[in-house]
Scaffold this motif. Structure first.
Motif, PDB file in Angstrom:
ATOM      1  N   TYR A  66      31.195  55.223  36.549  1.00  0.00           N
ATOM      2  CA  TYR A  66      32.301  54.307  36.810  1.00  0.00           C
ATOM      3  C   TYR A  66      33.416  54.982  37.603  1.00  0.00           C
ATOM      4  O   TYR A  66      33.969  54.393  38.532  1.00  0.00           O
ATOM      5  N   PHE A  67      33.748  56.212  37.243  1.00  0.00           N
ATOM      6  CA  PHE A  67      34.871  56.900  37.874  1.00  0.00           C
ATOM      7  C   PHE A  67      34.482  57.721  39.102  1.00  0.00           C
ATOM      8  O   PHE A  67      35.337  58.049  39.915  1.00  0.00           O
ATOM      9  N   LEU A  68      33.220  58.065  39.242  1.00  0.00           N
ATOM     10  CA  LEU A  68      32.778  58.933  40.330  1.00  0.00           C
ATOM     11  C   LEU A  68      33.034  58.362  41.728  1.00  0.00           C
ATOM     12  O   LEU A  68      33.513  59.096  42.595  1.00  0.00           O
ATOM     13  N   PRO A  69      32.744  57.078  42.000  1.00  0.00           N
ATOM     14  CA  PRO A  69      32.992  56.578  43.365  1.00  0.00           C
ATOM     15  C   PRO A  69      34.450  56.690  43.796  1.00  0.00           C
ATOM     16  O   PRO A  69      34.734  57.119  44.920  1.00  0.00           O
ATOM     17  N   GLY A  82      38.841  51.992  50.816  1.00  0.00           N
ATOM     18  CA  GLY A  82      37.513  52.593  50.908  1.00  0.00           C
ATOM     19  C   GLY A  82      36.754  52.481  49.600  1.00  0.00           C
ATOM     20  O   GLY A  82      35.546  52.213  49.589  1.00  0.00           O
ATOM     21  N   SER A  83      37.450  52.673  48.476  1.00  0.00           N
ATOM     22  CA  SER A  83      36.816  52.543  47.156  1.00  0.00           C
ATOM     23  C   SER A  83      36.356  51.108  46.908  1.00  0.00           C
ATOM     24  O   SER A  83      35.241  50.874  46.438  1.00  0.00           O
ATOM     25  N   ILE A  84      37.217  50.174  47.229  1.00  0.00           N
ATOM     26  CA  ILE A  84      36.860  48.762  47.054  1.00  0.00           C
ATOM     27  C   ILE A  84      35.710  48.386  47.980  1.00  0.00           C
ATOM     28  O   ILE A  84      34.766  47.692  47.581  1.00  0.00           O
ATOM     29  N   GLY A  85      35.746  48.871  49.209  1.00  0.00           N
ATOM     30  CA  GLY A  85      34.662  48.589  50.156  1.00  0.00           C
ATOM     31  C   GLY A  85      33.334  49.139  49.682  1.00  0.00           C
ATOM     32  O   GLY A  85      32.287  48.493  49.842  1.00  0.00           O
ATOM     33  N   SER A 135      28.526  59.907  46.055  1.00  0.00           N
ATOM     34  CA  SER A 135      28.844  59.528  44.670  1.00  0.00           C
ATOM     35  C   SER A 135      27.819  58.540  44.121  1.00  0.00           C
ATOM     36  O   SER A 135      27.460  58.599  42.947  1.00  0.00           O
ATOM     37  N   PHE A 136      27.330  57.637  44.955  1.00  0.00           N
ATOM     38  CA  PHE A 136      26.298  56.694  44.526  1.00  0.00           C
ATOM     39  C   PHE A 136      25.021  57.439  44.159  1.00  0.00           C
ATOM     40  O   PHE A 136      24.403  57.167  43.128  1.00  0.00           O
TER      41      PHE A 136
END
Length: 170
Positions: A66-69, A82-85, A135-136
């Motif tokens: 959950y927090f990694l991206p 960028g995080s939301i994208g 991260s994914f």
């Protein structure tokens, strides 16, 4: 009842492994539910400590996923856009191009999010996209390792009884 629990344990563990890749399924939660099914059979040799340890592993892996991206996107110089994208890219990729879209979605989503935030810096958007993709991959790998470990634990715990049952039936 034990046969139903054993079959449920294997089905949930396999769905859990698949759920590590498919974003719509909660992979580690399904695997843990399978572990609980195996634990509640009468022939299970699992101890309560194993249940608690696997619970801690599942919680830690889920929290990391959950927090990694967001952490990796910021670590690579990205913004909230960028995080939301990247998050939107996972779901869009899953529905548009299922096998390839799941892998490329976070990368493309982060790049598009960063370009929406700052159109002038394409190189930065690519770097942030690589961080999101990384991260994914790491998050998926951690979930897969945990779910496969749970599946192996279920298999080892159930195998002697399963082998005896098959020998007696056939």
């Amino acid at each position: 009842m034990d046969i139903t629990l054993s079959i449920s344990a294997f089905v949930l563990a396999i769905l859990g492994i698949a759920g590590c890749i498919v974003p719509a399924l909660p992979g580690t939660i399904l695997s843990y539910a399978g572990l609980l099914c195996a634990y509640f059979t009468s022939w299970s040799q699992m101890g309560a400590a194993a249940i608690w340890i696997w619970l801690a592993v599942c919680v830690a892996v889920s929290a990391a996923d959950y927090f990694l991206p967001a952490w990796m996107t910021k670590r690579f110089g990205g913004s909230r856009a960028g995080s939301i994208g990247a998050t939107v890219g996972i779901f869009v990729g899953f529905f548009l191009l299922p096998p390839i879209g799941i892998i490329l979605g976070p990368f493309l989503g982060a790049v598009v999010g960063e370009l929406i935030n700052d159109r002038r810096d394409f190189a930065k958007a690519l770097v942030v996209g690589c961080g999101s993709f990384l991260s994914f991959i790491v998050g998926t790998g951690l979930k897969l390792i945990a779910s496969i470990g749970i599946f192996i634990h279920i298999l080892v715990d159930t195998w002697p009884t399963l082998r005896n049952w098959v020998a007696n039936v056939f």
